[in-house]
Motif scaffolding. Structure first.
Motif, PDB file in Angstrom:
ATOM      1  N   TRP A 293       0.830  -1.042   0.065  1.00 43.44           N
ATOM      2  CA  TRP A 293       0.005  -0.135  -0.015  1.00 43.44           C
ATOM      3  C   TRP A 293       0.861   1.162  -0.121  1.00 43.44           C
ATOM      4  O   TRP A 293       1.191   1.778   0.932  1.00 43.44           O
ATOM      5  N   SER A 295       0.396   4.152  -0.825  1.00 41.04           N
ATOM      6  CA  SER A 295       0.039   5.426  -0.338  1.00 41.04           C
ATOM      7  C   SER A 295      -0.146   5.506   1.035  1.00 41.04           C
ATOM      8  O   SER A 295      -0.029   6.561   1.643  1.00 41.04           O
ATOM      9  N   LEU A 296      -0.059   4.407   1.954  1.00 39.56           N
ATOM     10  CA  LEU A 296      -0.171   4.392   3.388  1.00 39.56           C
ATOM     11  C   LEU A 296       1.079   4.634   3.927  1.00 39.56           C
ATOM     12  O   LEU A 296       1.248   4.881   5.115  1.00 39.56           O
ATOM     13  N   SER A 297       2.270   4.486   3.090  1.00 39.83           N
ATOM     14  CA  SER A 297       3.647   4.382   3.756  1.00 39.83           C
ATOM     15  C   SER A 297       4.193   6.068   3.728  1.00 39.83           C
ATOM     16  O   SER A 297       4.272   6.311   2.664  1.00 39.83           O
TER      17      SER A 297
END
Length: 403
Positions: A293, A295-297
């Motif tokens: 993911w 975009s979450l990092s």
């Protein structure tokens, strides 16, 4: 020369003596050769090339030597049967040393690979024999781990012969991952006891459910990573299992109360090594998070190599230095009080781990300088060990007992 030979019998009193001393010295030489070659200061063309040799020898040359010294000394305590010593120990040590020379000098493949591959089976034989003799089968649990490490070594040599460097490195990494399992098993056995005895505080009893959960999740991660199956698994699954294993390992380490060890170098150095295991697993989970993911990092990308070097330089090198310092004193009949300079050695190897991993992760543009700093810190740490423990490991026990 005669004085040197007069010390030889003491050096061959038990396995920890030659393997700790020469394993530590070898690691310093290997790091010195590696960083010198990396900087272009010398041309070094060992077996498999410098990159393969560096990875292979830090695991199968250095780490396996220390494992052999520790287990073949500990088995005497477990079974009450005298451990390997004298001529038999000399032959085993000579086999290890000859293999190191063969790989460094790039001897023919058949010679180098054969010498190198013979060492772990020989260690397994001398480890299993006394355990089987008295039917103490629970201590055979290290045998399958060593066998799997041998398989990893075999894979590395076969893959290198076939020209598959990626598979050769996978064989090396598989053995390194198995060392995580050895550390996890040993940690539950020795750290609570060592902490209680060294800090003069009450012993923290293990929580069976936590031990089972930690061992189980760590074993799952180890087997997936060692076998290469992790590459076929969804990255989201790898992220969650690594994060879970990191949390359980951290909970376990915190329960051991590292804060009560501040005044005992032999203890805080050991606790630091175990703190690097959850750190390694956490960084590995961040590595997989960025893949699963993106975009979450919100953190910088963690390379697989960086996470693995937390294991190599952080967990393994710190534990090895701490355990060698302790075991060498205890088994030579000396008080468990290291020389003051050993605190500098413990700090140096801990800083080397941070320099090679966290600092490079956060400041990749400074990688060149940080790699050199790591090498210097390693040389300081293991150089100090060799100087301080040379008389300890080459002279008879102070109490006159054998070993």
């Amino acid at each position: 020369m005669s004085q040197l030979f007069s010390k030889s019998p003491a050096l061959l009193g038990l396995a920890f003596r030659p393997f700790f001393l020469c394993g530590g010295v070898f690691s310093a030489i290997a790091i010195g050769l590696w960083i010198s070659n990396l900087n272009g200061w010398l041309t070094f063309s060992p077996y498999g090339g410098s990159y393969f040799w560096h990875a292979h020898e830090m695991v199968f040359g250095f780490v396996c030597a220390i494992i052999a010294g520790f287990l073949l000394t500990a088995v005497q305590n477990w079974t009450g049967i005298p451990g390997i010593k004298g001529r038999a120990l000399l032959v085993l040590f000579a086999l290890w040393l000859t293999a190191r020379l063969a790989l460094a000098l790039n001897a023919p493949t058949l010679i180098s690979a054969t010498l190198d591959l013979l060492f772990l089976p020989a260690v397994i034989f001398f480890l299993a024999k006394p355990v089987i003799t008295i039917k103490q089968y629970r201590n055979l649990l290290f045998v399958p781990i060593l066998l799997l490490m041998f398989v990893g070594n075999l894979v590395s040599h076969i893959a290198l012969w076939r020209g598959d460097l990626a598979m050769a490195l996978q064989g090396i990494y598989s053995a390194a991952w198995l060392v995580v399992m050895i550390m996890t098993i040993l940690g539950g056995r020795i750290v609570p006891m060592f902490t209680a005895n060294g800090s003069q505080t009450a012993r923290v009893n293990n929580i069976p459910a936590l031990e089972i959960a930690t061992l189980g999740t760590t074993l799952f991660v180890v087997l997936c990573q060692a076998s290469g199956v992790a590459k076929l698994m969804p990255t989201g699954v790898n992220f969650f299992i690594c994060l879970l294993a990191a949390g359980l390992q951290l909970w376990r380490v915190v329960r051991w109360r590292f804060w009560v060890t501040a005044k005992v170098p032999l203890l805080w150095s050991l606790h630091i090594s175990f703190l690097f295991i959850p750190m390694m697993l956490l960084l590995l989970s961040i590595h997989y998070l960025a893949q699963a993911w993106p975009s979450l990092s919100v953190l910088p990308f963690v390379s697989y190599s960086t996470a693995l070097h937390v294991l190599f330089v952080g967990a393994m090198a710190n534990m090895i230095l701490a355990m060698m310092a302790r075991v060498s004193l205890g088994h030579s009949g000396r008080p468990l009080i290291p020389a003051p300079l050993m605190s500098a050695a413990f700090l140096a190897i801990a800083l080397a781990a941070l320099s090679r991993t966290l600092f490079i992760w956060l400041a990749p543009n400074a990688s060149y300088w940080l790699l050199n700093a790591t090498a210097c810190l390693w040389l300081i740490a293991y150089g100090l060990f060799a100087i301080i423990y040379w008389p300890v490991l080459t002279r008879p026990r102070l109490d006159g007992k054998p070993g």
